[in-house]
Write a protein that holds these residues in place. Structure first.
Motif, PDB file in Angstrom:
ATOM      1  N   GLN A 198       6.334  32.751   7.955  1.00 25.48           N
ATOM      2  CA  GLN A 198       5.685  33.515   6.895  1.00 25.48           C
ATOM      3  C   GLN A 198       6.345  34.884   6.739  1.00 25.48           C
ATOM      4  O   GLN A 198       6.551  35.361   5.618  1.00 25.48           O
ATOM      5  CB  GLN A 198       4.198  33.672   7.211  1.00 25.48           C
ATOM      6  N   ARG A 199       6.682  35.499   7.836  1.00 24.22           N
ATOM      7  CA  ARG A 199       7.350  36.807   7.783  1.00 24.22           C
ATOM      8  C   ARG A 199       8.719  36.675   7.109  1.00 24.22           C
ATOM      9  O   ARG A 199       9.093  37.494   6.259  1.00 24.22           O
ATOM     10  CB  ARG A 199       7.486  37.370   9.189  1.00 24.22           C
ATOM     11  N   ALA A 200       9.465  35.625   7.479  1.00 19.88           N
ATOM     12  CA  ALA A 200      10.788  35.418   6.885  1.00 19.88           C
ATOM     13  C   ALA A 200      10.680  35.195   5.383  1.00 19.88           C
ATOM     14  O   ALA A 200      11.455  35.755   4.589  1.00 19.88           O
ATOM     15  CB  ALA A 200      11.481  34.232   7.555  1.00 19.88           C
ATOM     16  N   ARG A 217      -2.364  25.887   0.696  1.00 17.06           N
ATOM     17  CA  ARG A 217      -2.550  24.496   0.302  1.00 17.06           C
ATOM     18  C   ARG A 217      -3.181  23.751   1.471  1.00 17.06           C
ATOM     19  O   ARG A 217      -2.592  23.633   2.542  1.00 17.06           O
ATOM     20  CB  ARG A 217      -1.214  23.864  -0.064  1.00 17.06           C
ATOM     21  N   ARG A 218      -4.392  23.261   1.276  1.00 14.20           N
ATOM     22  CA  ARG A 218      -5.095  22.561   2.347  1.00 14.20           C
ATOM     23  C   ARG A 218      -4.517  21.157   2.503  1.00 14.20           C
ATOM     24  O   ARG A 218      -4.396  20.422   1.537  1.00 14.20           O
ATOM     25  CB  ARG A 218      -6.584  22.499   2.065  1.00 14.20           C
ATOM     26  N   GLU A 219      -4.169  20.797   3.733  1.00 14.07           N
ATOM     27  CA  GLU A 219      -3.589  19.483   3.997  1.00 14.07           C
ATOM     28  C   GLU A 219      -4.143  18.936   5.304  1.00 14.07           C
ATOM     29  O   GLU A 219      -4.696  19.668   6.124  1.00 14.07           O
ATOM     30  CB  GLU A 219      -2.058  19.573   4.093  1.00 14.07           C
ATOM     31  N   LEU A 220      -3.987  17.628   5.482  1.00 16.44           N
ATOM     32  CA  LEU A 220      -4.329  16.974   6.738  1.00 16.44           C
ATOM     33  C   LEU A 220      -3.055  16.448   7.373  1.00 16.44           C
ATOM     34  O   LEU A 220      -2.184  15.901   6.702  1.00 16.44           O
ATOM     35  CB  LEU A 220      -5.309  15.816   6.504  1.00 16.44           C
ATOM     36  N   GLY A 221      -2.944  16.609   8.688  1.00 12.83           N
ATOM     37  CA  GLY A 221      -1.796  16.088   9.409  1.00 12.83           C
ATOM     38  C   GLY A 221      -1.939  14.601   9.655  1.00 12.83           C
ATOM     39  O   GLY A 221      -2.934  13.960   9.275  1.00 12.83           O
ATOM     40  N   GLN A 222      -0.950  14.020  10.323  1.00 15.58           N
ATOM     41  CA  GLN A 222      -0.967  12.589  10.609  1.00 15.58           C
ATOM     42  C   GLN A 222      -2.125  12.191  11.503  1.00 15.58           C
ATOM     43  O   GLN A 222      -2.586  11.046  11.472  1.00 15.58           O
ATOM     44  CB  GLN A 222       0.366  12.171  11.242  1.00 15.58           C
ATOM     45  N   ASP A 223      -2.604  13.143  12.311  1.00 17.52           N
ATOM     46  CA  ASP A 223      -3.735  12.852  13.198  1.00 17.52           C
ATOM     47  C   ASP A 223      -5.079  13.068  12.521  1.00 17.52           C
ATOM     48  O   ASP A 223      -6.129  12.911  13.150  1.00 17.52           O
ATOM     49  CB  ASP A 223      -3.649  13.725  14.455  1.00 17.52           C
ATOM     50  N   GLY A 224      -5.037  13.422  11.247  1.00 12.00           N
ATOM     51  CA  GLY A 224      -6.280  13.643  10.513  1.00 12.00           C
ATOM     52  C   GLY A 224      -6.849  15.032  10.659  1.00 12.00           C
ATOM     53  O   GLY A 224      -7.845  15.366  10.018  1.00 12.00           O
ATOM     54  N   GLU A 225      -6.225  15.864  11.485  1.00 11.52           N
ATOM     55  CA  GLU A 225      -6.673  17.251  11.649  1.00 11.52           C
ATOM     56  C   GLU A 225      -6.122  18.108  10.508  1.00 11.52           C
ATOM     57  O   GLU A 225      -5.070  17.812   9.941  1.00 11.52           O
ATOM     58  CB  GLU A 225      -6.190  17.803  12.985  1.00 11.52           C
ATOM     59  N   GLN A 226      -6.844  19.177  10.190  1.00 12.62           N
ATOM     60  CA  GLN A 226      -6.399  20.052   9.115  1.00 12.62           C
ATOM     61  C   GLN A 226      -5.105  20.753   9.503  1.00 12.62           C
ATOM     62  O   GLN A 226      -4.973  21.260  10.620  1.00 12.62           O
ATOM     63  CB  GLN A 226      -7.476  21.083   8.769  1.00 12.62           C
ATOM     64  N   ALA A 227      -4.139  20.730   8.602  1.00 14.04           N
ATOM     65  CA  ALA A 227      -2.832  21.339   8.841  1.00 14.04           C
ATOM     66  C   ALA A 227      -2.411  22.081   7.577  1.00 14.04           C
ATOM     67  O   ALA A 227      -1.548  21.632   6.825  1.00 14.04           O
ATOM     68  CB  ALA A 227      -1.802  20.276   9.219  1.00 14.04           C
ATOM     69  N   ASP A 228      -3.045  23.216   7.341  1.00 15.38           N
ATOM     70  CA  ASP A 228      -2.832  23.965   6.098  1.00 15.38           C
ATOM     71  C   ASP A 228      -1.413  24.506   6.007  1.00 15.38           C
ATOM     72  O   ASP A 228      -0.783  24.838   7.009  1.00 15.38           O
ATOM     73  CB  ASP A 228      -3.830  25.117   5.994  1.00 15.38           C
ATOM     74  N   ARG A 229      -0.931  24.618   4.762  1.00 15.87           N
ATOM     75  CA  ARG A 229       0.398  25.157   4.489  1.00 15.87           C
ATOM     76  C   ARG A 229       0.258  26.350   3.545  1.00 15.87           C
ATOM     77  O   ARG A 229      -0.489  26.294   2.562  1.00 15.87           O
ATOM     78  CB  ARG A 229       1.283  24.094   3.827  1.00 15.87           C
ATOM     79  N   VAL A 230       0.978  27.427   3.850  1.00 11.36           N
ATOM     80  CA  VAL A 230       0.977  28.609   2.993  1.00 11.36           C
ATOM     81  C   VAL A 230       2.115  28.471   1.990  1.00 11.36           C
ATOM     82  O   VAL A 230       3.251  28.163   2.370  1.00 11.36           O
ATOM     83  CB  VAL A 230       1.145  29.891   3.812  1.00 11.36           C
ATOM     84  N   VAL A 231       1.801  28.676   0.714  1.00 11.37           N
ATOM     85  CA  VAL A 231       2.787  28.517  -0.356  1.00 11.37           C
ATOM     86  C   VAL A 231       3.397  29.871  -0.696  1.00 11.37           C
ATOM     87  O   VAL A 231       2.680  30.821  -1.028  1.00 11.37           O
ATOM     88  CB  VAL A 231       2.141  27.908  -1.616  1.00 11.37           C
ATOM     89  N   TYR A 232       4.731  29.949  -0.604  1.00 12.34           N
ATOM     90  CA  TYR A 232       5.487  31.128  -1.008  1.00 12.34           C
ATOM     91  C   TYR A 232       6.443  30.717  -2.128  1.00 12.34           C
ATOM     92  O   TYR A 232       6.992  29.611  -2.101  1.00 12.34           O
ATOM     93  CB  TYR A 232       6.303  31.696   0.152  1.00 12.34           C
ATOM     94  N   ALA A 233       6.650  31.605  -3.095  1.00 11.92           N
ATOM     95  CA  ALA A 233       7.549  31.266  -4.198  1.00 11.92           C
ATOM     96  C   ALA A 233       8.158  32.519  -4.801  1.00 11.92           C
ATOM     97  O   ALA A 233       7.625  33.632  -4.660  1.00 11.92           O
ATOM     98  CB  ALA A 233       6.802  30.476  -5.271  1.00 11.92           C
TER      99      ALA A 233
END
Length: 246
Positions: A53-55, A67-83
């Motif tokens: 995130q710093r980079a 962006r809210r996402e689920l990982g392969q194990d079904g646990e929440q694995a959110d991603r921060v969107v930079y553009a």
């Protein structure tokens, strides 16, 4: 040496990704190269990866959200969107740097409420449709809106009352609670009114079930504990700032 950053594209958007660590300089070069042929370049990084995130930030990419996402194990694995857009002001210019900072600096939710009293010193409370507790009239301050304008708007929308807000009587910080992020609640003086003010109430049925003047003892019975503490602090007026009414 080839760049560790991979680039995929489509619809005028370049999407960057990498494994492990990446330097700000490497990412900045890839962003600049991608914007030669694309109108937008973006990266989605793990919400727990502060280094990535710093980079992304110091490479000139604006934080756009999570962006809210689920990982392969079904646990929440959110991603921060930079553009970054090809039309964004260069970061080395003051306006571009301010815009970049504004994209990731904290933003505090603000709530404006009004303390309206009758000649006996009772406080006007509203019974809300979306929670069991009673509360002071008011609501959330909209983006770019003055808190003073907000409370006047909310009182008019919810109760049909045109009351000019007076002085700020209390600033109350509300910690995160029940799914809500923390917030700052600003309580403005709504003056003292006769019984005719209730006769002028036109309740917004979608939000308000009932409205009435209450003693502080009744406030404690009807309102949540943190609300009753806030109301008492506002009425007593001996402290300009509280946290959860304390």
């Amino acid at each position: 040496m080839p760049s560790p950053i991979s680039v995929t594209s489509g619809d005028g958007v370049a999407r960057l990704a990498w494994e492990g660590e990446v330097s700000t300089d490497e990412l900045r070069r890839e962003v600049a190269a991608a914007l030669v042929d694309h109108s937008r370049v973006e990266v989605h990084v793990d919400a727990a990866d502060t280094g990535a995130q710093r980079a992304a930030t110091w490479a000139g990419m604006h934080r756009e959200g999570v962006r809210r996402e689920l990982g392969q194990d079904g646990e929440q694995a959110d991603r921060v969107v930079y553009a970054r857009l090809v039309t964004d002001t260069p970061v080395q210019e003051p306006g571009g740097f301010r815009s970049l900072l504004n994209s990731f600096l904290p933003r505090k939710r603000a709530i404006s409420q009004m303390l309206v009293r009758d000649r006996e010193g009772r406080v006007l409370l509203c019974q809300l449709t979306y929670k069991r507790d009673w509360d002071l009239p008011g609501g959330v301050v909209e983006v770019g809106e003055s808190p003073r304008v907000a409370v006047q708007r909310e009182v008019e929308e919810e109760l049909g009352l045109a009351i000019e807000p007076g002085a700020l009587v209390l600033t109350d910080w509300l910690p995160a609670w029940g799914g809500w992020d923390d917030a700052v609640c600003l309580v403005f003086d709504g003056g003292t009114h006769g019984p005719e003010v209730l006769a002028g109430v036109v309740m917004q049925e979608r939000e308000i079930r009932d409205v009435r003047f209450c003693t502080l003892e009744e406030v404690e019975e009807l309102a949540a504990d943190f609300t009753s503490r806030r109301v008492r602090a506002a009425v007593e007026g001996d402290q300009p700032y509280t946290e959860s009414g304390r």
